[in-house]
Scaffold this active site. Structure first.
Site, PDB file in Angstrom:
ATOM      1  N   PHE A  55     -32.368 -57.770  18.257  1.00 31.14           N
ATOM      2  CA  PHE A  55     -30.710 -57.352  17.840  1.00 31.14           C
ATOM      3  C   PHE A  55     -30.932 -56.212  17.303  1.00 31.14           C
ATOM      4  O   PHE A  55     -31.487 -55.665  16.693  1.00 31.14           O
ATOM      5  CB  PHE A  55     -30.660 -58.542  16.532  1.00 31.14           C
ATOM      6  CG  PHE A  55     -28.993 -58.306  16.024  1.00 31.14           C
ATOM      7  CD1 PHE A  55     -28.163 -58.616  17.068  1.00 31.14           C
ATOM      8  CD2 PHE A  55     -29.070 -57.757  14.894  1.00 31.14           C
ATOM      9  CE1 PHE A  55     -26.821 -58.268  16.558  1.00 31.14           C
ATOM     10  CE2 PHE A  55     -27.630 -57.345  14.478  1.00 31.14           C
ATOM     11  CZ  PHE A  55     -26.571 -57.800  15.265  1.00 31.14           C
ATOM     12  N   GLN A  56     -29.951 -55.419  18.140  1.00 28.87           N
ATOM     13  CA  GLN A  56     -29.638 -54.260  17.744  1.00 28.87           C
ATOM     14  C   GLN A  56     -30.746 -53.237  18.126  1.00 28.87           C
ATOM     15  O   GLN A  56     -30.997 -52.224  17.728  1.00 28.87           O
ATOM     16  CB  GLN A  56     -28.828 -53.870  16.642  1.00 28.87           C
ATOM     17  CG  GLN A  56     -27.579 -54.471  16.449  1.00 28.87           C
ATOM     18  CD  GLN A  56     -26.941 -53.889  15.101  1.00 28.87           C
ATOM     19  OE1 GLN A  56     -27.338 -53.569  14.050  1.00 28.87           O
ATOM     20  NE2 GLN A  56     -25.582 -53.933  15.337  1.00 28.87           N
ATOM     21  N   MET A  97      -5.377 -31.739  32.706  1.00 26.54           N
ATOM     22  CA  MET A  97      -6.128 -30.986  33.677  1.00 26.54           C
ATOM     23  C   MET A  97      -6.289 -31.778  34.814  1.00 26.54           C
ATOM     24  O   MET A  97      -6.367 -31.158  35.951  1.00 26.54           O
ATOM     25  CB  MET A  97      -7.532 -30.869  32.915  1.00 26.54           C
ATOM     26  CG  MET A  97      -8.251 -29.719  33.268  1.00 26.54           C
ATOM     27  SD  MET A  97      -7.249 -28.114  33.677  1.00 26.54           S
ATOM     28  CE  MET A  97      -7.973 -27.207  32.362  1.00 26.54           C
ATOM     29  N   LYS A 121     -37.319 -49.800  10.760  1.00 26.49           N
ATOM     30  CA  LYS A 121     -37.014 -50.145   9.431  1.00 26.49           C
ATOM     31  C   LYS A 121     -38.407 -50.315   8.537  1.00 26.49           C
ATOM     32  O   LYS A 121     -38.210 -49.995   7.414  1.00 26.49           O
ATOM     33  CB  LYS A 121     -36.447 -51.332   9.400  1.00 26.49           C
ATOM     34  CG  LYS A 121     -35.515 -51.714   8.282  1.00 26.49           C
ATOM     35  CD  LYS A 121     -34.458 -52.853   8.415  1.00 26.49           C
ATOM     36  CE  LYS A 121     -33.690 -53.207   7.161  1.00 26.49           C
ATOM     37  NZ  LYS A 121     -32.712 -54.144   7.495  1.00 26.49           N
ATOM     38  N   GLU A 163     -19.645 -43.409  15.118  1.00 30.94           N
ATOM     39  CA  GLU A 163     -21.002 -42.613  15.227  1.00 30.94           C
ATOM     40  C   GLU A 163     -20.584 -41.419  16.124  1.00 30.94           C
ATOM     41  O   GLU A 163     -21.254 -40.328  16.012  1.00 30.94           O
ATOM     42  CB  GLU A 163     -22.059 -43.262  15.789  1.00 30.94           C
ATOM     43  CG  GLU A 163     -22.734 -44.351  14.631  1.00 30.94           C
ATOM     44  CD  GLU A 163     -21.839 -45.865  14.725  1.00 30.94           C
ATOM     45  OE1 GLU A 163     -21.182 -45.836  15.672  1.00 30.94           O
ATOM     46  OE2 GLU A 163     -22.525 -46.592  14.219  1.00 30.94           O
TER      47      GLU A 163
END
Lengths: 583, 245
Positions: free
Chosen positions: A132-133, A493, A182, A70
């Site tokens: 969940f999630q 760097m 959802k 993502e």
């Protein structure tokens, strides 16, 4: 994607676009809103909570690019927006999908890039139960979005998505997010989303105030050492033509900020390239000595200003910005001008009766260019210099080729040693400094770019490792991008800073455990090349550019090479160091 | 000016394989920092050019800022998040609905320098749910509520002090007495001092809330009654103080 047959036969007799077949669910309203708003390509990753939206995409003409992660989707959408000038759109599911977007959203926020993120969410009745999630996505992203929405109603979700899309681009651009539970996307609705409009409470002053314009014009007229400073806002508001014309008409030297690279052709006499921590010595000298700094569309980031105490210390500051909150935030504006960059410059120009008398000053700026050339040593017996690679690439590509980068030393060399001539050809992570930005940005840039426009990604070994999985996407989509890894086997760097400020104690900076990137590229199905010496550079670049598809060149460069000039953090721009012993 | 006066000056200097004899091993050529001209000017920490005659850091002052906002979920967290993220010095923050349905007023007391207060207002105004932002004049009408719980051993004296400050007794038991006082900040501070003699057990203060005096609108352009009514709101109920939470 658009090749699939519609699953329901009675929906199929009309055309494929959701808007014309009518909206039946919240998810279809989301897709219809994106179509209304003019979105063309979405970048995302599937998942449980976002599945209804993906299901609605099945019947849509919107193109979707599945990314490997993502974070890649967010960076690709961001870069797509930078190159195309329209907001990029990314999608992710709830929980880890949404949190994986966070880095890319924060990056877009810091660089004021228009972007819309759509995230799935657990069903409303489960929100707050640690389902969940589940993640509090609007809570997590509130500080890094221009605005975000929790879309709890299928009847209004389409309008919300349209509003979020429009809002991201309006005024000062920035990322917006719509969290889509959802049940909202699954719920039935027949409410067609209206046109994408910004909310009434978001009011932007595009046209600056007359008195402000007049005061600014007088200040520029009487200046003896005027300097224009173009910021990213000049590119975002498509004001480059107007801004260049103003500089040339009045003979005012131009420095840019890093996000504004390309706003002024860097091979023009008046262009001093970019100022700031690793900007050119001459741009930093000009900023230090100007008596009238006309800053357009910049927020005076500390990487530009160094310590504000010593920034343009003798200059009256004319600050043009569309965001009133940027006026006098970091550097006090003696002459604030709130409005669109192009409109404001046109208005100031119209108000000016004469050009500033700046011949001596122009000569001074020119002599600083001679005093502080951007140069490097290239004896044959030394390891390959990264600056040489960048210049060789610039030579081998067209003027309108697009460069994307990760973050680190390679980014600075790509900014310093490539001569940019056009806006929207420099795509990089500025404010957030996100390592790993380069490869997914190249994917997004490639899709937004013209077909004949070349896309080159400069990456570092450390930066490339962070998001190189997106090479798989470039292979799948057969995207013609060339990735140049400037591989010094260090997180360079950091090593440079450890040498300069931590007595050379190189803790965790050594990256000699890196894999062989050319072989890794081959494993992904891309073309892989490796270069160790000067005489291999030109051929390898040619071969990679000729290859129709993604290619990766692993350039093994001088591990000791560092980035100069350098204004140490919080230091004075005019006291940039030319080598480590000056830090 | 002509654009081809000195073509490619800068690209020449950069160019290819010609080694620059004067380039140090790990750096660039050019006069070192000490050999360059330096300007004598300076700015202060707020980026304001310092007048060498009168160098002064801006003083903090207290400002009352009123923001009219859309009364939607999350608006308070957005506002408070803004302040914590930007390190603004907030004394108090109160919120409540207005007579316009869907609107709420947030009253903030901030202690900042003038540029800081300016930033507070401008950053607030940027938030999408914020409709208007205004700073109140010194003569604004301000009030605060405090609820105090003190030891109940001397109810007569507590009652006397409460009356002195025009307060009300909310609860009186054998061991504790709880009173409320409203008024401006000074009055509340004084009242709390006066109650200390009894032993204050608990205290809850709301923070200041305020409106502009007289005809002046509290936030610019704010209209009384049912301003900003949405078009599709056809209900003929008169919008009074009642609010559906």
């Amino acid at each position: 994607m658009s090749e699939h047959a519609p699953p329901e036969s009675d929906a199929a007799d009309e055309s494929v676009g959701t808007t014309e077949t009518g909206v039946e669910t919240g998810a279809e309203a989301v897709v219809a809103a994106l179509e209304n708003a003019g979105a063309e390509t979405l970048f995302g990753v599937q998942g449980g909570a976002i599945m209804p939206v993906y299901d609605a995409l099945y019947d849509s003409d919107l193109a979707h690019v599945t990314m490997a992660h993502e974070q890649g989707a967010a960076h690709a959408a961001d870069a797509y927006g930078v190159v195309s000038g329209d907001p990029g759109v990314c999608l992710a599911t709830s929980g880890p999908g949404a949190t994986n977007l966070v880095t890319g959203i924060a990056d877009a926020d810091m660089d004021s890039d228009a972007m819309l993120a759509l995230t799935g969410q657990v069903p409303s009745h489960m929100v707050g139960s640690d389902a969940f999630q589940e993640t509090d996505t609007t809570g997590v992203t509130a500080p890094i979005t221009k605005h975000n929405y929790f879309a709890g109603d299928a009847d209004t979700v389409g309008d919300t998505v349209g509003e979020a899309f429009a809002l991201s681009a309006e005024g000062r651009p920035g990322p917006t997010l719509v969290d889509l539970p959802k049940d909202t996307t699954l719920a039935e609705t027949d409410r067609e989303p209206g046109p994408a409009e910004t909310p009434e409470t978001y009011q932007v002053e595009e046209t600056p105030d007359d008195a402000e314009v007049e005061a600014a014009a007088r200040a520029v007229e009487r200046a003896e050492k005027p300097l224009l400073l173009f910021g990213g806002g000049v590119v975002k508001s498509d004001a480059c033509e107007v801004a260049r014309g103003f500089a040339m008409e009045h003979g005012i030297p131009v420095a840019t900020t890093m996000p504004a690279i390309g706003s002024m052709p860097e091979d023009h006499d008046l262009c001093l390239s970019w100022a700031g921590m690793h900007g050119t010595g001459y741009a930093n000298m000009a900023i230090t000595h100007t008596d009238c700094l006309v800053a357009v569309g910049t927020r005076f980031d500390d990487r530009l200003t160094g310590g504000v105490e010593t920034f343009a210390p003798e200059a009256e500051v004319v600050h043009v910005d569309i965001d009133p909150a940027e006026i006098s935030k970091n550097v006090h504006a003696d002459y604030p001008v709130v409005g669109d960059a192009g409109t404001a410059i046109e208005r100031i120009d119209a108000e000016m009766d004469r050009s500033p008398q700046a011949r001596e000053w122009r000569d001074q700026c020119q002599s600083w260019q001679d005093e502080y050339p951007m140069a490097y040593a290239t004896p044959d017996d030394e390891p390959l210099k990264p600056q040489f690679v960048v210049e060789a690439f610039d030579e081998a590509t067209d003027d309108d080729a697009i460069v994307t980068t990760g973050v680190g030393q390679h980014q600075m060399w790509a900014a310093q040693f490539w001569t940019y001539r056009s806006p929207r050809t420099w795509v990089s992570s500025h404010g957030l400094g996100t390592m790993g930005y380069g490869v997914p940005a190249a994917v997004g840039a490639r899709i937004a770019a013209e077909d004949d426009q070349q896309v080159v990604c400069f990456d570092g070994d450390g930066s490339f490792l962070m998001t190189m999985q997106e090479i798989s996407v470039a292979v799948r989509e057969n995207l013609d991008i060339t990735v140049a890894v400037l591989n010094n086997r260090y997180i360079g760097m950091v090593r440079q800073w450890q040498d300069a400020f931590f007595e050379g104690r190189q803790m965790a900076a050594d990256y000699d455990w890196c894999p062989e990137f050319d072989k890794l590229a081959e494993a992904f199905g891309a073309k892989g090349l490796r270069v160790d010496d000067y005489d291999e550079v030109a051929d390898a670049i040619e071969e990679a550019l000729d290859y129709d598809g993604p290619s990766v060149i692993d350039f093994h460069i001088d591990p000791a090479e560092n980035v100069y000039p350098m204004v140490p953090s919080g230091g004075a721009n005019g006291k940039f160091a030319l080598s480590e012993d000056q830090l | 000016m002509s654009s081809d006066e000195t073509p490619d000056q800068q690209t020449d200097a950069r160019s290819d394989a010609e080694p620059h004899p004067e380039i140090p091993r790990n750096g660039l050529p050019g006069p070192s920092p000490d050999e360059r001209p330096h300007p004598s000017g300076r700015r202060n920490a707020k980026g304001i050019r310092i007048d060498p005659e009168a160098e002064a850091e801006p003083e903090h002052r207290t400002a009352v800022v009123s923001a009219l906002v859309e009364h939607e979920p999350g608006v308070l967290s957005r506002v408070s998040g803004l302040f914590s993220r930007r390190q603004f010095n907030i004394e108090s923050l109160t919120v409540g609905p207005t007579t316009v349905e869907g609107h709420a007023r947030i009253t903030l007391v901030v202690e900042e320098t003038d540029p800081g207060i300016d930033q507070v207002k401008k950053q607030l105004a940027k938030l999408k749910p914020v409709i208007q932002v205004g700073e109140l004049d010194d003569d604004a009408v301000r009030a605060e509520l405090v609820v105090l719980k003190v030891r109940g051993e001397e109810p007569d004296k507590v009652q006397a002090i409460t009356e002195m400050y025009e307060g009300r007794t909310l609860d009186a038991g054998p061991r504790t007495i709880t009173v409320q006082i409203t008024g401006d900040q000074q009055k509340i501070d004084d009242a709390i001092d006066a109650f200390r003699q009894f032993g204050i057990i608990e205290i809850a203060r709301t923070g200041q809330t305020a409106l502009a005096r007289g005809d002046t609108p509290t936030t610019p352009g704010e209209e009384p009654g049912h301003a900003k009514e949405s078009d599709d709101d056809q209900s003929d109920e008169i919008q009074t103080g009642t609010y559906d939470d």
